[in-house]
Design a protein around this motif. Structure first.
Motif, PDB file in Angstrom:
ATOM      1  N   ASP A   1      54.669  62.117  -6.171  1.00 52.54           N
ATOM      2  CA  ASP A   1      54.194  63.453  -5.810  1.00 52.54           C
ATOM      3  C   ASP A   1      55.089  64.495  -6.492  1.00 52.54           C
ATOM      4  OD1 ASP A   1      54.541  65.940  -3.858  1.00 52.54           O
ATOM      5  OD2 ASP A   1      52.532  65.132  -3.608  1.00 52.54           O
TER       6      ASP A   1
ATOM      7  N   GLU B   1      55.700  67.671  -6.101  1.00 52.90           N
ATOM      8  CA  GLU B   1      56.472  68.574  -5.251  1.00 52.90           C
ATOM      9  C   GLU B   1      57.643  67.838  -4.598  1.00 52.90           C
ATOM     10  OE1 GLU B   1      56.168  71.738  -4.983  1.00 52.90           O
ATOM     11  OE2 GLU B   1      57.617  72.077  -3.386  1.00 52.90           O
ATOM     12  N   ARG B   2      57.368  66.650  -4.022  1.00 56.06           N
ATOM     13  CA  ARG B   2      58.443  65.909  -3.374  1.00 56.06           C
ATOM     14  C   ARG B   2      59.464  65.416  -4.407  1.00 56.06           C
ATOM     15  NH1 ARG B   2      54.186  63.999  -0.124  1.00 56.06           N
ATOM     16  NH2 ARG B   2      54.026  61.983  -1.169  1.00 56.06           N
TER      17      ARG B   2
ATOM     18  N   ARG C   1      61.786  68.272  -5.215  1.00 59.63           N
ATOM     19  CA  ARG C   1      62.739  68.486  -4.122  1.00 59.63           C
ATOM     20  C   ARG C   1      63.793  67.389  -4.103  1.00 59.63           C
ATOM     21  NH1 ARG C   1      59.200  68.528   0.923  1.00 59.63           N
ATOM     22  NH2 ARG C   1      61.241  68.551   1.947  1.00 59.63           N
TER      23      ARG C   1
ATOM     24  N   VAL D   1      53.836  76.619  -1.560  1.00 53.64           N
ATOM     25  CA  VAL D   1      53.258  75.701  -2.541  1.00 53.64           C
ATOM     26  C   VAL D   1      53.550  76.198  -3.953  1.00 53.64           C
ATOM     27  CG1 VAL D   1      51.424  74.864  -1.031  1.00 53.64           C
ATOM     28  CG2 VAL D   1      51.028  76.881  -2.462  1.00 53.64           C
ATOM     29  N   SER D   2      53.506  75.279  -4.893  1.00 54.05           N
ATOM     30  CA  SER D   2      53.674  75.637  -6.298  1.00 54.05           C
ATOM     31  C   SER D   2      52.605  74.913  -7.102  1.00 54.05           C
ATOM     32  CB  SER D   2      55.069  75.248  -6.798  1.00 54.05           C
ATOM     33  OG  SER D   2      55.306  73.865  -6.598  1.00 54.05           O
TER      34      SER D   2
ATOM     35  N   THR E   1      51.198  71.149  -6.579  1.00 52.17           N
ATOM     36  CA  THR E   1      51.198  70.649  -5.198  1.00 52.17           C
ATOM     37  C   THR E   1      49.804  70.125  -4.862  1.00 52.17           C
ATOM     38  OG1 THR E   1      52.895  72.227  -4.491  1.00 52.17           O
ATOM     39  CG2 THR E   1      51.515  71.259  -2.771  1.00 52.17           C
TER      40      THR E   1
ATOM     41  N   ASP F   1      62.371  78.300  -7.934  1.00 52.24           N
ATOM     42  CA  ASP F   1      62.331  77.530  -6.687  1.00 52.24           C
ATOM     43  C   ASP F   1      61.757  78.420  -5.576  1.00 52.24           C
ATOM     44  OD1 ASP F   1      63.348  75.277  -7.951  1.00 52.24           O
ATOM     45  OD2 ASP F   1      65.412  75.913  -7.628  1.00 52.24           O
ATOM     46  N   ASP F   2      62.545  78.710  -4.537  1.00 54.67           N
ATOM     47  CA  ASP F   2      62.049  79.533  -3.433  1.00 54.67           C
ATOM     48  C   ASP F   2      62.372  81.016  -3.616  1.00 54.67           C
ATOM     49  OD1 ASP F   2      61.111  77.252  -2.180  1.00 54.67           O
ATOM     50  OD2 ASP F   2      62.976  76.941  -1.069  1.00 54.67           O
TER      51      ASP F   2
ATOM     52  N   LEU G   1      58.300  75.346   1.424  1.00 54.73           N
ATOM     53  CA  LEU G   1      57.284  74.356   1.752  1.00 54.73           C
ATOM     54  C   LEU G   1      57.841  73.323   2.729  1.00 54.73           C
ATOM     55  CD1 LEU G   1      54.400  73.364   1.150  1.00 54.73           C
ATOM     56  CD2 LEU G   1      55.369  71.953  -0.683  1.00 54.73           C
TER      57      LEU G   1
END
Length: 362
Positions: free
Chosen positions: A58, A60-61, A64, A218-219, A222, A258-259, A312
């Motif tokens: 995934d 997104e994961r 991270r 979300v990005s 995702t 990022d955020d 997220l």
């Protein structure tokens, strides 16, 4: 010590998705408990590989994880978390599982839909409608496959099991195997009078519309999964899943890290030297005034806490980072150049005379 998921699967840190999938397929076949009964080491390796694949498959994961964030997989092997071990195996091997076989009962196809959301919607979350065309349960028979007023009957060949035992002779003797019933194709029942609309399949193509909750943070890339909202596959089957892939459209006012959100402000020489006050737009609307101190240098930055992207799967928001860009003028008028030369004299600086800009205009 934290598990190195790349080492578990034996892939490089820049491995492509297909490499990660191939590596998990190989390990799953080698270490699956069904292939290694009573081998606790094989079972442990299988579980680690499944966990590694769930994270690295995934985008997104994986991002991270690469940043060092904690990834909570929940009850992965009990059917919770991100869909459970059965869903992982099904996504990689299909319904047949790592070793082929299976009951023969159909499952609807998964559907992938991409949807655009604005940066502000990605920051705060939103609800959006997605439309797609896929098989759905027949509007006449309701997915039963039988004509209205009739019903399905138990398959006489398999007695409703959907499978039959077949004896095969070999040099080792007679061997029994289980295979999909050839008469009902694994459903366990049949129709004498098929529906005239779907001809007994139980499905028909149709345009579908589904409301999707897009979480904050979300990005692009995702993927959200809506279990059972994909394509239907008729009697005795389960529907596929709907995957919604997010594409975040750019916002000219901000870049994203990022955020955090980054906003650049252009300052003149005098504003940078003497200080000023600027209006910084906020992603949620409105502006916030920011004091630019005297003597600000190019690249100076400050933060407005909590005015960035949502995080997220976590609480809170990132920051708004305000960066100063000091703009050097290239179109000086005669009066402006004279004033700037007077300033240079006071600072004991030695600019060219006349300026390159004025020579270029001659």
């Amino acid at each position: 010590m934290a598990i190195d998921y790349y080492e578990v699967l034996g892939v490089a840190r820049d491995a492509q998705p297909e490499e990660i999938k191939r590596a998990f397929r190989r390990i799953a076949r080698e270490s699956h408990p069904d292939a290694n009964p009573g081998d606790v080491n094989a079972e442990a390796r299988f579980r680690q590989a499944a966990e590694a694949y769930e994270v690295l498959s995934d985008p997104e994961r994986r991002a991270r994880y690469d940043r060092g964030d904690t990834i909570d997989l929940g009850d992965l092997f009990g059917g919770g978390g991100f869909g459970g071990l059965d869903d992982i195996l099904r996504s990689v091997f299909g319904d047949a599982g790592p070793f082929g076989g299976g009951s023969g009962r159909a499952r609807g196809r998964d559907v992938l839909v991409r949807v655009d959301v604005g940066l502000a919607e990605a920051a705060f979350g939103t609800e959006t409608e997605v439309t797609f065309r896929a098989d759905t349960l027949c509007s006449v028979c309701g997915g039963d496959g039988a004509a209205p007023g009739t019903g399905r009957i138990t398959c006489a060949t398999c007695g409703g099991a959907g499978q039959v035992r077949v004896a095969r002779r070999s040099f080792l003797g007679t061997m029994m195997s289980v295979t999909t019933c050839p008469d009902c194709q694994g459903i366990g029942s049949q129709v004498d009078d098929p529906c005239s609309e779907c001809l007994g399949s139980g499905v028909e193509p149709a345009n579908q519309s589904v409301s999707v909750e897009v979480p904050p943070g979300v990005s692009t890339g995702t993927r959200l999964r809506l279990s059972g909202r994909g394509e239907a596959a008729g009697p005795g089957s389960s529907p596929g899943d709907l995957f919604v892939e997010i594409v975040v459209t750019p916002d000219d006012r901000f870049s994203r890290e990022d955020d955090d959100l980054v906003h650049h402000v252009a300052l003149g020489l005098s504003e940078a030297a003497l200080g000023t006050e600027v209006d910084v737009p906020l992603i949620g609307g409105g502006v916030e005034k920011v004091e630019i101190p005297a003597g600000t240098q190019p690249g100076w930055a400050t933060r407005i806490r909590g005015e960035g992207m949502g995080r997220l799967g976590r609480r809170g928001r990132g920051d708004m980072v305000v960066v100063a860009d000091v703009v050097v003028p290239v179109d000086l008028s005669g009066d402006e150049e004279a004033a700037l030369r007077q300033y240079a004299d006071l600072r004991k600086e030695s600019p060219s005379h006349p300026s390159r800009w004025r020579r270029a205009r001659r």
